[in-house]
Motif scaffolding. Structure first.
Motif, PDB file in Angstrom:
ATOM      1  N   THR A 129      14.402   0.845  -0.507  1.00 21.00           N
ATOM      2  CA  THR A 129      13.197   1.482   0.045  1.00 21.00           C
ATOM      3  C   THR A 129      13.120   1.125   1.545  1.00 21.00           C
ATOM      4  N   ASN A 189       9.924  -1.881   7.322  1.00 18.29           N
ATOM      5  CA  ASN A 189       8.485  -2.077   7.542  1.00 18.29           C
ATOM      6  C   ASN A 189       8.098  -3.557   7.629  1.00 18.29           C
ATOM      7  N   ASN A 220       0.665  -2.174  -6.129  1.00 17.89           N
ATOM      8  CA  ASN A 220       2.034  -2.102  -5.603  1.00 17.89           C
ATOM      9  C   ASN A 220       2.076  -2.241  -4.082  1.00 17.89           C
ATOM     10  N   LYS A 255       3.707 -13.873  -2.681  1.00 17.76           N
ATOM     11  CA  LYS A 255       4.173 -13.302  -3.954  1.00 17.76           C
ATOM     12  C   LYS A 255       4.149 -14.351  -5.075  1.00 17.76           C
ATOM     13  N   VAL A 296      15.436  -3.388  -3.972  1.00 13.13           N
ATOM     14  CA  VAL A 296      15.336  -1.969  -4.326  1.00 13.13           C
ATOM     15  C   VAL A 296      15.432  -1.187  -3.014  1.00 13.13           C
ATOM     16  N   TYR A 310       6.054 -14.337   2.794  1.00 15.24           N
ATOM     17  CA  TYR A 310       6.144 -13.360   1.687  1.00 15.24           C
ATOM     18  C   TYR A 310       6.285 -14.109   0.362  1.00 15.24           C
ATOM     19  N   GLU A 345      -7.144   1.333   3.428  1.00 15.24           N
ATOM     20  CA  GLU A 345      -6.478   0.153   3.969  1.00 15.24           C
ATOM     21  C   GLU A 345      -6.844  -0.943   2.967  1.00 15.24           C
ATOM     22  N   SER A 346      -5.848  -1.468   2.292  1.00 22.05           N
ATOM     23  CA  SER A 346      -6.139  -2.321   1.130  1.00 22.05           C
ATOM     24  C   SER A 346      -6.909  -3.588   1.486  1.00 22.05           C
ATOM     25  N   SER A 384       2.515   6.043  -1.157  1.00 20.53           N
ATOM     26  CA  SER A 384       2.991   6.968  -0.116  1.00 20.53           C
ATOM     27  C   SER A 384       4.483   6.853   0.155  1.00 20.53           C
ATOM     28  N   SER A 385       5.143   5.839  -0.438  1.00 19.23           N
ATOM     29  CA  SER A 385       6.597   5.710  -0.225  1.00 19.23           C
ATOM     30  C   SER A 385       7.186   4.760  -1.263  1.00 19.23           C
ATOM     31  N   ILE A 417       8.697   2.343  -3.968  1.00 18.28           N
ATOM     32  CA  ILE A 417       8.500   2.113  -5.398  1.00 18.28           C
ATOM     33  C   ILE A 417       7.236   2.815  -5.888  1.00 18.28           C
ATOM     34  N   ARG A 444      -2.334   4.050   3.131  1.00 21.46           N
ATOM     35  CA  ARG A 444      -3.003   4.402   4.386  1.00 21.46           C
ATOM     36  C   ARG A 444      -2.622   5.795   4.893  1.00 21.46           C
ATOM     37  N   ARG A 445      -1.402   6.225   4.663  1.00 22.26           N
ATOM     38  CA  ARG A 445      -0.922   7.490   5.278  1.00 22.26           C
ATOM     39  C   ARG A 445      -1.280   8.685   4.399  1.00 22.26           C
TER      40      ARG A 445
HETATM   41  N1  LIG Z   1      11.998  -2.834  -2.135  1.00 23.53           N
HETATM   42  C1  LIG Z   1      12.251  -4.051  -2.606  1.00 23.53           C
HETATM   43  O1  LIG Z   1      13.397  -4.542  -2.552  1.00 23.53           O
HETATM   44  C2  LIG Z   1      11.144  -4.856  -3.238  1.00 23.53           C
HETATM   45  C3  LIG Z   1      11.500  -5.992  -3.964  1.00 23.53           C
HETATM   46  C4  LIG Z   1      10.501  -6.752  -4.551  1.00 23.53           C
HETATM   47  C5  LIG Z   1       9.190  -6.374  -4.432  1.00 23.53           C
HETATM   48  N2  LIG Z   1       8.860  -5.266  -3.711  1.00 23.53           N
HETATM   49  C6  LIG Z   1       7.448  -4.914  -3.600  1.00 23.53           C
HETATM   50  O2  LIG Z   1       7.263  -3.580  -3.974  1.00 23.53           O
HETATM   51  C7  LIG Z   1       6.078  -3.075  -3.350  1.00 23.53           C
HETATM   52  C8  LIG Z   1       6.375  -1.721  -2.734  1.00 23.53           C
HETATM   53  O3  LIG Z   1       7.301  -1.896  -1.674  1.00 23.53           O
HETATM   54  P1  LIG Z   1       8.436  -0.818  -1.313  1.00 23.53           P
HETATM   55  O4  LIG Z   1       9.720  -1.491  -1.468  1.00 23.53           O
HETATM   56  O5  LIG Z   1       8.171   0.446  -2.000  1.00 23.53           O
HETATM   57  O6  LIG Z   1       8.204  -0.687   0.273  1.00 23.53           O
HETATM   58  P2  LIG Z   1       7.564   0.493   1.179  1.00 23.53           P
HETATM   59  O7  LIG Z   1       8.345   1.746   1.023  1.00 23.53           O
HETATM   60  O8  LIG Z   1       7.441  -0.106   2.544  1.00 23.53           O
HETATM   61  O9  LIG Z   1       6.146   0.750   0.543  1.00 23.53           O
HETATM   62  C9  LIG Z   1       5.047  -0.077   0.783  1.00 23.53           C
HETATM   63  C10 LIG Z   1       3.800   0.671   0.372  1.00 23.53           C
HETATM   64  O10 LIG Z   1       2.671  -0.194   0.541  1.00 23.53           O
HETATM   65  C11 LIG Z   1       1.666   0.502   1.275  1.00 23.53           C
HETATM   66  N3  LIG Z   1       0.911  -0.436   2.102  1.00 23.53           N
HETATM   67  C12 LIG Z   1       1.422  -1.405   2.905  1.00 23.53           C
HETATM   68  N4  LIG Z   1       0.425  -2.041   3.527  1.00 23.53           N
HETATM   69  C13 LIG Z   1      -0.735  -1.465   3.121  1.00 23.53           C
HETATM   70  C14 LIG Z   1      -2.102  -1.678   3.440  1.00 23.53           C
HETATM   71  N5  LIG Z   1      -2.485  -2.630   4.307  1.00 23.53           N
HETATM   72  N6  LIG Z   1      -3.030  -0.890   2.836  1.00 23.53           N
HETATM   73  C15 LIG Z   1      -2.661   0.078   1.970  1.00 23.53           C
HETATM   74  N7  LIG Z   1      -1.381   0.322   1.618  1.00 23.53           N
HETATM   75  C16 LIG Z   1      -0.425  -0.438   2.210  1.00 23.53           C
HETATM   76  C17 LIG Z   1       2.433   1.524   2.116  1.00 23.53           C
HETATM   77  O11 LIG Z   1       1.624   2.668   2.357  1.00 23.53           O
HETATM   78  P3  LIG Z   1       1.021   3.078   3.795  1.00 23.53           P
HETATM   79  O12 LIG Z   1       2.012   2.711   4.832  1.00 23.53           O
HETATM   80  O13 LIG Z   1       0.793   4.547   3.638  1.00 23.53           O
HETATM   81  O14 LIG Z   1      -0.248   2.319   3.877  1.00 23.53           O
HETATM   82  C18 LIG Z   1       3.576   1.915   1.205  1.00 23.53           C
HETATM   83  O15 LIG Z   1       3.198   2.979   0.350  1.00 23.53           O
HETATM   84  C19 LIG Z   1       5.642  -4.143  -2.361  1.00 23.53           C
HETATM   85  O16 LIG Z   1       4.601  -4.915  -2.919  1.00 23.53           O
HETATM   86  C20 LIG Z   1       6.882  -4.990  -2.193  1.00 23.53           C
HETATM   87  O17 LIG Z   1       6.593  -6.306  -1.823  1.00 23.53           O
HETATM   88  C21 LIG Z   1       9.801  -4.486  -3.123  1.00 23.53           C
END
Ligand SMILES: NC(=O)c1ccc[n+]([C@@H]2O[C@H](COP(=O)([O-])OP(=O)(O)OC[C@H]3O[C@@H](n4cnc5c(N)ncnc54)[C@H](OP(=O)(O)O)[C@@H]3O)[C@@H](O)[C@H]2O)c1
Length: 282
Positions: free
Chosen positions: A187, A192, A86, A155, A185, A151, A59-60, A14-15, A17, A37-38
């Motif tokens: 995002t 959040n 993801n 991870k 990245v 975290y 909800e995962s 939903s957002s 990556i 979830r959204r």
């Molecule tokens: N951005 C970075 O710098 C970075 C770096 C390393 C790793 N990561 C990893 O990349 C992944 C994606 O993160 P992002 O950066 O894209 O952040 P984000 O925009 O906050 O996206 C997080 C996603 O996870 C979903 N999510 C969170 N909790 C959930 C739950 N309980 N049940 C179902 N879905 C859930 C959210 O969807 P809903 O809110 O719709 O549920 C959203 O689509 C994560 O695992 C994060 O740890 C990110």
């Protein structure tokens, strides 16, 4: 390898990556299952190619609901070629200021939830004799960094699980397993993030704001997945160096992260706001 016609399930679509991955896979002609979830945000992503998308909200951490969701995902096209775990959440708080409930939530979302989903899908892939499992861990899954103790723990754990199941299923059953290690990245991840009391942090920080463009991160992830790469680092500069130091010179890395810890402790003592430093620019 092209992903045209492949059935790809992306959690957290939903957002950020996850959304960028969905867009990139759709551009290659893939069929994509979108979870998160959204519902309205998932539907917004699906609207780009409604015929090739299936919105499957969840909800995962609702483990009891997962068997029916997995059955639904599999029956859509009679297979899932690639699952990308993801969905995730991060943290921005020093261990001294973090409630135990925050650690529990991070372990649930970032470790147990991808494990539970993978556990349900794996037997279907093994029976079919084909499949690809992926997880988005992080540079923080290899490198312990201040403000992210829970975290980092989750991870790190998820890498251990996926490395271990790769050893069990790669040669034995022809199932590929990829662990993805992004650095910063751009995002909504930091906005959040959980604060020490479990509330949503509500603002970003410089390393994420200056992070890699999400479309570029997705492009690099797809390139690694297409080659069935077992580990896919998506990091540059100091973050890539940190991954290399963790193996080649951990003492130097620990000295560097301790310096950042000391900076944050001084800020905490002075009552200042605790943002991680932007190590990409160092
Ligand atoms: N951005 C970075 O710098 C970075 C770096 C390393 C790793 N990561 C990893 O990349 C992944 C994606 O993160 P992002 O950066 O894209 O952040 P984000 O925009 O906050 O996206 C997080 C996603 O996870 C979903 N999510 C969170 N909790 C959930 C739950 N309980 N049940 C179902 N879905 C859930 C959210 O969807 P809903 O809110 O719709 O549920 C959203 O689509 C994560 O695992 C994060 O740890 C990110």
């Amino acid at each position: 390898m092209s992903f045209a016609e492949k059935v790809i399930w992306i959690t957290g679509a939903s957002s950020g990556i996850g959304e960028a991955l969905a867009v990139a896979f759709l551009a290659q002609g893939a069929q994509v299952i979108l979870s998160g979830r959204r519902v309205e945000e998932l539907q917004r992503v699906a609207d780009q190619a409604p015929q090739r998308c299936r919105v499957l909200p969840f909800e995962s951490t609702d483990y009891d609901a997962l068997p029916a969701i997995v059955a639904d995902a599999w029956s859509w096209r009679g297979q899932v070629d690639l699952l990308i775990n993801n969905a995730g959440i991060t943290q921005r708080s020093l261990a001294l200021d973090t409630d135990f409930a925050v650690y529990r939530r991070l372990i649930e979302v970032d470790y147990l939830a991808p494990l539970a989903l993978t556990q349900l899908l794996l037997p279907k892939m093994v029976a079919r004799g084909a499949g690809h499992l992926a997880v988005i861990s992080s540079v923080a899954g290899k490198v312990g960094t201040p403000l992210r103790s829970g975290y980092c723990g989750a991870k790190h754990a998820v890498i251990g699980y996926f490395d271990a199941i790769r050893a069990e299923v790669e040669q034995a059953y022809g199932i590929h397993v990829s662990v993805i290690l992004p650095g910063s990245v751009h995002t909504a991840i930091a906005t959040n993030a959980l604060a020490g009391d479990g509330s949503r942090r509500g603002h970003s920080d410089p390393n994420i704001e200056n992070g890699m463009a999400v479309a570029l991160a997705a492009e690099r992830i797809l390139a690694g997945l297409a080659e069935h790469q077992r580990e896919i680092p998506i990091a540059e500069g100091m973050e890539l160096l940190a991954l290399q130091l963790r193996v080649g010179n951990p003492e130097q890395l620990f000295a560097f992260t301790a310096k950042e810890g000391a900076r944050l402790a001084a800020l905490r003592a002075a009552g200042g706001s605790l943002d991680p430093s932007d190590i990409r620019s160092q």
